[in-house]
Design a protein around this motif. Structure first.
Motif, PDB file in Angstrom:
ATOM      1  N   GLY A 174      40.084  -3.005 -49.411  1.00 44.61           N
ATOM      2  CA  GLY A 174      38.849  -2.389 -49.867  1.00 44.61           C
ATOM      3  C   GLY A 174      37.603  -2.754 -49.096  1.00 44.61           C
ATOM      4  O   GLY A 174      36.534  -2.277 -49.402  1.00 44.61           O
ATOM      5  N   ASP A 175      37.709  -3.592 -48.079  1.00 43.80           N
ATOM      6  CA  ASP A 175      36.528  -3.864 -47.273  1.00 43.80           C
ATOM      7  C   ASP A 175      36.927  -4.023 -45.817  1.00 43.80           C
ATOM      8  O   ASP A 175      38.077  -4.198 -45.474  1.00 43.80           O
ATOM      9  N   ASP A 176      35.926  -3.909 -44.958  1.00 49.23           N
ATOM     10  CA  ASP A 176      36.165  -4.003 -43.525  1.00 49.23           C
ATOM     11  C   ASP A 176      36.379  -5.470 -43.144  1.00 49.23           C
ATOM     12  O   ASP A 176      35.615  -6.336 -43.533  1.00 49.23           O
ATOM     13  N   GLN A 177      37.431  -5.738 -42.383  1.00 51.54           N
ATOM     14  CA  GLN A 177      37.766  -7.116 -42.001  1.00 51.54           C
ATOM     15  C   GLN A 177      37.095  -7.466 -40.676  1.00 51.54           C
ATOM     16  O   GLN A 177      37.702  -7.304 -39.628  1.00 51.54           O
ATOM     17  N   TRP A 178      35.871  -7.905 -40.742  1.00 48.41           N
ATOM     18  CA  TRP A 178      35.118  -8.174 -39.520  1.00 48.41           C
ATOM     19  C   TRP A 178      35.636  -9.408 -38.800  1.00 48.41           C
ATOM     20  O   TRP A 178      35.745  -9.420 -37.581  1.00 48.41           O
ATOM     21  N   HIS A 179      35.983 -10.434 -39.541  1.00 45.65           N
ATOM     22  CA  HIS A 179      36.369 -11.712 -38.938  1.00 45.65           C
ATOM     23  C   HIS A 179      37.534 -11.547 -37.957  1.00 45.65           C
ATOM     24  O   HIS A 179      37.518 -12.110 -36.866  1.00 45.65           O
ATOM     25  N   ASP A 180      38.547 -10.803 -38.345  1.00 41.57           N
ATOM     26  CA  ASP A 180      39.722 -10.603 -37.499  1.00 41.57           C
ATOM     27  C   ASP A 180      39.725  -9.241 -36.825  1.00 41.57           C
ATOM     28  O   ASP A 180      40.751  -8.779 -36.346  1.00 41.57           O
ATOM     29  N   SER A 181      38.573  -8.605 -36.766  1.00 41.41           N
ATOM     30  CA  SER A 181      38.489  -7.236 -36.264  1.00 41.41           C
ATOM     31  C   SER A 181      38.723  -7.156 -34.762  1.00 41.41           C
ATOM     32  O   SER A 181      38.620  -8.140 -34.032  1.00 41.41           O
ATOM     33  N   LEU A 182      39.007  -5.936 -34.320  1.00 44.19           N
ATOM     34  CA  LEU A 182      39.122  -5.683 -32.891  1.00 44.19           C
ATOM     35  C   LEU A 182      37.834  -6.102 -32.191  1.00 44.19           C
ATOM     36  O   LEU A 182      37.868  -6.675 -31.110  1.00 44.19           O
ATOM     37  N   ILE A 183      36.699  -5.842 -32.823  1.00 44.94           N
ATOM     38  CA  ILE A 183      35.407  -6.152 -32.208  1.00 44.94           C
ATOM     39  C   ILE A 183      35.302  -7.646 -31.915  1.00 44.94           C
ATOM     40  O   ILE A 183      34.919  -8.050 -30.820  1.00 44.94           O
ATOM     41  N   GLY A 184      35.661  -8.476 -32.892  1.00 38.43           N
ATOM     42  CA  GLY A 184      35.618  -9.920 -32.692  1.00 38.43           C
ATOM     43  C   GLY A 184      36.579 -10.388 -31.625  1.00 38.43           C
ATOM     44  O   GLY A 184      36.227 -11.180 -30.743  1.00 38.43           O
ATOM     45  N   HIS A 185      37.811  -9.892 -31.679  1.00 35.04           N
ATOM     46  CA  HIS A 185      38.815 -10.288 -30.684  1.00 35.04           C
ATOM     47  C   HIS A 185      38.441  -9.810 -29.289  1.00 35.04           C
ATOM     48  O   HIS A 185      38.586 -10.547 -28.311  1.00 35.04           O
ATOM     49  N   LEU A 186      37.967  -8.569 -29.198  1.00 32.91           N
ATOM     50  CA  LEU A 186      37.599  -8.025 -27.892  1.00 32.91           C
ATOM     51  C   LEU A 186      36.413  -8.775 -27.302  1.00 32.91           C
ATOM     52  O   LEU A 186      36.395  -9.090 -26.109  1.00 32.91           O
ATOM     53  N   THR A 187      35.443  -9.092 -28.134  1.00 34.33           N
ATOM     54  CA  THR A 187      34.278  -9.839 -27.659  1.00 34.33           C
ATOM     55  C   THR A 187      34.709 -11.203 -27.129  1.00 34.33           C
ATOM     56  O   THR A 187      34.284 -11.632 -26.045  1.00 34.33           O
ATOM     57  N   GLU A 188      35.565 -11.876 -27.860  1.00 34.72           N
ATOM     58  CA  GLU A 188      36.066 -13.186 -27.428  1.00 34.72           C
ATOM     59  C   GLU A 188      36.853 -13.071 -26.123  1.00 34.72           C
ATOM     60  O   GLU A 188      36.684 -13.871 -25.200  1.00 34.72           O
ATOM     61  N   THR A 189      37.702 -12.072 -26.019  1.00 34.98           N
ATOM     62  CA  THR A 189      38.525 -11.900 -24.824  1.00 34.98           C
ATOM     63  C   THR A 189      37.669 -11.614 -23.603  1.00 34.98           C
ATOM     64  O   THR A 189      37.873 -12.199 -22.539  1.00 34.98           O
ATOM     65  N   VAL A 190      36.699 -10.714 -23.738  1.00 40.32           N
ATOM     66  CA  VAL A 190      35.839 -10.368 -22.597  1.00 40.32           C
ATOM     67  C   VAL A 190      34.981 -11.570 -22.198  1.00 40.32           C
ATOM     68  O   VAL A 190      34.788 -11.835 -21.008  1.00 40.32           O
ATOM     69  N   ALA A 191      34.517 -12.332 -23.170  1.00 42.74           N
ATOM     70  CA  ALA A 191      33.703 -13.520 -22.861  1.00 42.74           C
ATOM     71  C   ALA A 191      34.516 -14.566 -22.110  1.00 42.74           C
ATOM     72  O   ALA A 191      34.051 -15.121 -21.111  1.00 42.74           O
ATOM     73  N   THR A 192      35.724 -14.827 -22.572  1.00 44.45           N
ATOM     74  CA  THR A 192      36.505 -15.922 -21.981  1.00 44.45           C
ATOM     75  C   THR A 192      37.304 -15.505 -20.752  1.00 44.45           C
ATOM     76  O   THR A 192      37.407 -16.275 -19.803  1.00 44.45           O
ATOM     77  N   ARG A 193      37.853 -14.302 -20.743  1.00 39.82           N
ATOM     78  CA  ARG A 193      38.735 -13.891 -19.649  1.00 39.82           C
ATOM     79  C   ARG A 193      37.981 -13.185 -18.518  1.00 39.82           C
ATOM     80  O   ARG A 193      38.448 -13.158 -17.391  1.00 39.82           O
ATOM     81  N   LEU A 194      36.841 -12.580 -18.833  1.00 36.30           N
ATOM     82  CA  LEU A 194      36.109 -11.824 -17.817  1.00 36.30           C
ATOM     83  C   LEU A 194      34.720 -12.401 -17.554  1.00 36.30           C
ATOM     84  O   LEU A 194      33.913 -11.789 -16.855  1.00 36.30           O
ATOM     85  N   ASP A 195      34.437 -13.545 -18.155  1.00 36.09           N
ATOM     86  CA  ASP A 195      33.230 -14.310 -17.859  1.00 36.09           C
ATOM     87  C   ASP A 195      31.930 -13.521 -18.057  1.00 36.09           C
ATOM     88  O   ASP A 195      31.032 -13.559 -17.222  1.00 36.09           O
TER      89      ASP A 195
END
Length: 191
Positions: A91-112
């Protein structure tokens, strides 16, 4: 979209964006920096996911799942890519484990790419979605801006207040393609 979080899929997308950004540049121009292409890729991907989230609030639709495994896409460049989003089971949007959170983390760490830039991308995407919805359906503008404000209030997102006067406090780096700070987005800190 969970496959997007694998380096090979994400890197392939970033490199396609990089080539697209280089189209039309003079032959002697320096190549588009990888981090610029990564930031632009991130902005485009999160904007496509955030827009339905903001619209959902405005039009009173059921909550959506933002979990990568519940988002199905067709990897295309050149405008909004086809996207299918599942209704959230809880019933609610899962921001913590969302694609947005994961993608942001991946781009920050893997693509500097700086987290500040990426947090600004998410905020800019939310504000832009609200503005487009408000122009298309003025009767839901208040709800759309409220939804964008709630995104801007989340941890890991550049804070601010959505609306016509919104200015991000970072830049998506697109100006580095031309080298001209006049070539910036409408909400850019450099504008």
């Amino acid at each position: 979209m969970s496959t997007l979080l694998h380096d090979d899929v994400l890197f392939a997308r970033v490199n396609r964006v990089r080539r697209a950004l280089a189209t039309g540049l003079p032959d002697d121009a320096p190549s588009v920096e990888l981090r610029v292409a990564a930031s632009v890729t991130h902005l485009g991907l999160v904007a496509r996911v955030i827009a339905p989230l903001v619209a959902r609030e405005g039009f009173g639709a059921p909550a959506m799942s933002l979990l990568p495994e519940d988002l199905h896409w067709q990897d295309r460049l050149g405008g909004p890519y086809p996207l299918s989003i599942a209704i959230a089971e809880h019933g609610d949007d899962q921001w913590h484990d969302s694609l947005i959170g994961h993608l942001t983390e991946t781009v920050a760490t893997r693509l500097d790419v700086s987290r500040k830039v990426l947090e600004g991308n998410v905020a800019s995407a939310a504000n832009s979605a609200a503005q487009m919805i408000a122009r298309a359906s003025p009767n839901v503008a208040r709800s759309a801006f409220s939804a964008a404000d709630s995104i801007l209030a989340r941890p890991g997102v550049e804070s601010g207040r959505a609306g016509a006067g919104y200015r991000r406090r970072s830049c998506c780096l697109i100006y580095r393609v031309s080298g001209d700070t006049a070539a910036v987005c409408g909400d850019c800190v450099l504008g």
